[in-house]
Design an enzyme around this catalytic site. Structure first.
Site, PDB file in Angstrom:
ATOM      1  N   ASP A  44       0.860  -1.170   0.000  1.00  0.00           N
ATOM      2  CA  ASP A  44       0.000   0.000   0.000  1.00  0.00           C
ATOM      3  C   ASP A  44       0.908   1.235   0.000  1.00  0.00           C
ATOM      4  O   ASP A  44       2.078   1.144   0.380  1.00  0.00           O
ATOM      5  CB  ASP A  44      -0.884  -0.029   1.256  1.00  0.00           C
ATOM      6  CG  ASP A  44      -1.710   1.228   1.411  1.00  0.00           C
ATOM      7  OD1 ASP A  44      -2.362   1.619   0.434  1.00  0.00           O
ATOM      8  OD2 ASP A  44      -1.691   1.814   2.506  1.00  0.00           O
ATOM      9  N   ASP A 242      -1.406  -0.989   6.158  1.00  0.00           N
ATOM     10  CA  ASP A 242      -1.570  -0.483   7.524  1.00  0.00           C
ATOM     11  C   ASP A 242      -2.973  -0.012   7.847  1.00  0.00           C
ATOM     12  O   ASP A 242      -3.291   0.263   9.002  1.00  0.00           O
ATOM     13  CB  ASP A 242      -0.600   0.678   7.769  1.00  0.00           C
ATOM     14  CG  ASP A 242      -1.030   1.942   7.032  1.00  0.00           C
ATOM     15  OD1 ASP A 242      -1.428   1.821   5.855  1.00  0.00           O
ATOM     16  OD2 ASP A 242      -0.979   3.032   7.634  1.00  0.00           O
ATOM     17  N   ASP A 246      -7.037  -2.048   3.943  1.00  0.00           N
ATOM     18  CA  ASP A 246      -6.078  -3.064   3.501  1.00  0.00           C
ATOM     19  C   ASP A 246      -6.387  -4.448   4.056  1.00  0.00           C
ATOM     20  O   ASP A 246      -5.839  -5.444   3.578  1.00  0.00           O
ATOM     21  CB  ASP A 246      -4.650  -2.671   3.922  1.00  0.00           C
ATOM     22  CG  ASP A 246      -4.199  -1.362   3.309  1.00  0.00           C
ATOM     23  OD1 ASP A 246      -4.517  -1.132   2.132  1.00  0.00           O
ATOM     24  OD2 ASP A 246      -3.534  -0.562   3.997  1.00  0.00           O
TER      25      ASP A 246
END
Length: 344
Positions: A44, A242, A246
């Protein structure tokens, strides 16, 4: 052979301890083993490769607005959002002593932006696609937003009562250790992919700074898991993230890795946790997992190899009792010592 029973658990125990010593928590033995098999790492962007604390860099009002009125509109609209970009805008309004209005009927538009009623009129804010879908994005504002994106900034477009109000650009600084971490992963032969909901221009700018191999941008939060599933066709995939968004992708990957400073949902969904906000621990975890797998393979080889050798030597009567004892107890000691050397 007794050593065969010790080959894997001793190595896994030591590997897990070494990982914890370096700030990498492997929740299970399977997590350690799967991490060592990783071929593709999907990361990410916000909060993982970047610091996740974006700051407002540009306030560009449209005709009929000035900087303060645009900031007031944006901060009023974003005041109920939990997104890091929204926090940057409300923080800037506070620093500039800009008062905000009450937003009624706040609605988040996943992957696009937000909408609310301010003073009885509709206000929306988000990416270019959202404003364009409402028919309020003119060519000049679109070109201005593209220029900001080329500079690595995220342009947020705001509109009020049916007309565009302007653009506020926000930039999230890349973590100092992100480039080094990606370089180490690539040296290990691991393919790196950045998965983000940001526009492609901004994503490519971050990829250029960090050395990421591939970029998948403009992805809606709910579609991240689908992208990870497609990548699994090409090898073992580890997903690093995080945020709450996600979590589905973390569970969909062969191995989910969460940043310790991230959301609790991500931490719960992950198989491996980097204990702080240091993305550099990712490469450390991969190296520990790979070396642990090598030690397991070595121990299995010791356990079976010596047994087979002594068995073959016993056929012509060459093998002695002491050779048999060494093939059993001695190899157990070798397996333990071989695993323990990783602890040093």
């Amino acid at each position: 052979p007794c050593a065969l029973g010790l080959a894997t658990p001793v190595a896994i125990m030591v590997g897990s301890g070494v990982g914890a010593k370096h700030g990498v928590l492997f929740k299970t033995a399977s997590a350690l083993e799967q991490t060592g098999k990783t071929q593709i790492v999907v990361l990410d962007k916000t909060g993982t490769l970047t610091k996740g604390k974006p700051q407002v860099t540009d306030i560009l009002p449209a005709s009929g607005y000035d900087g303060d009125s645009l900031l007031r509109l944006a901060a009023s609209l974003e005041s109920k959002s939990e997104h890091p970009l929204a926090a940057a805008i409300t923080r800037r309004a506070g620093e500039s002593n800009v008062e905000t209005d009450e937003a009624q009927g706040f609605t988040a538009l996943p992957g696009h932006g937000v909408r609310a009623e301010i003073n009885g009129k509709t206000a929306i804010g988000g990416n270019a696609a959202l404003i364009q879908s409402k028919g309020m994005l003119d060519a000049d504002m679109k070109a201005l937003g593209e220029r900001l994106a080329d500079e690595g900034k995220t342009p947020l477009y705001f509109a009020f009562d049916g007309r565009i109000a302007g653009i506020i650009a926000v930039a999230d600084v890349v973590k100092e250790d992100s480039g080094q971490a990606i370089s180490e992963l690539k040296d290990m032969g691991i393919r790196t992919v950045m998965l983000t909901g940001d526009n492609r221009r901004t994503a490519l700018s971050v990829a250029k700074q960090t050395g990421i191999d591939e970029v998948v941008s403009d992805v809606l939060p709910g579609d991240k898991a689908e992208v990870v599933e497609k990548l699994r066709k090409y090898g073992k995939v580890a997903m690093v993230g995080d945020g709450i968004n996600d979590a589905p992708a973390l569970t969909q990957a062969d191995i989910g890795i969460a940043i310790g400073a991230g959301a609790d949902v991500a931490l719960d969904a992950a198989d491996v946790v980097l204990m702080d906000d240091d993305i550099g621990k990712l490469a450390v975890g991969m190296k520990v997992a790979r070396s642990t797998r090598r030690i397991v393979n070595q121990n299995v080889t010791f356990a079976l190899g010596f047994k087979i050798l002594v068995l073959l030597l016993s056929i012509p009567g060459i093998a002695t009792m002491w050779m048999a004892v060494f093939a059993d107890v001695g190899v157990c000691v070798l397996a333990i010592l071989n695993a323990m050397r990783k602890k040093a």
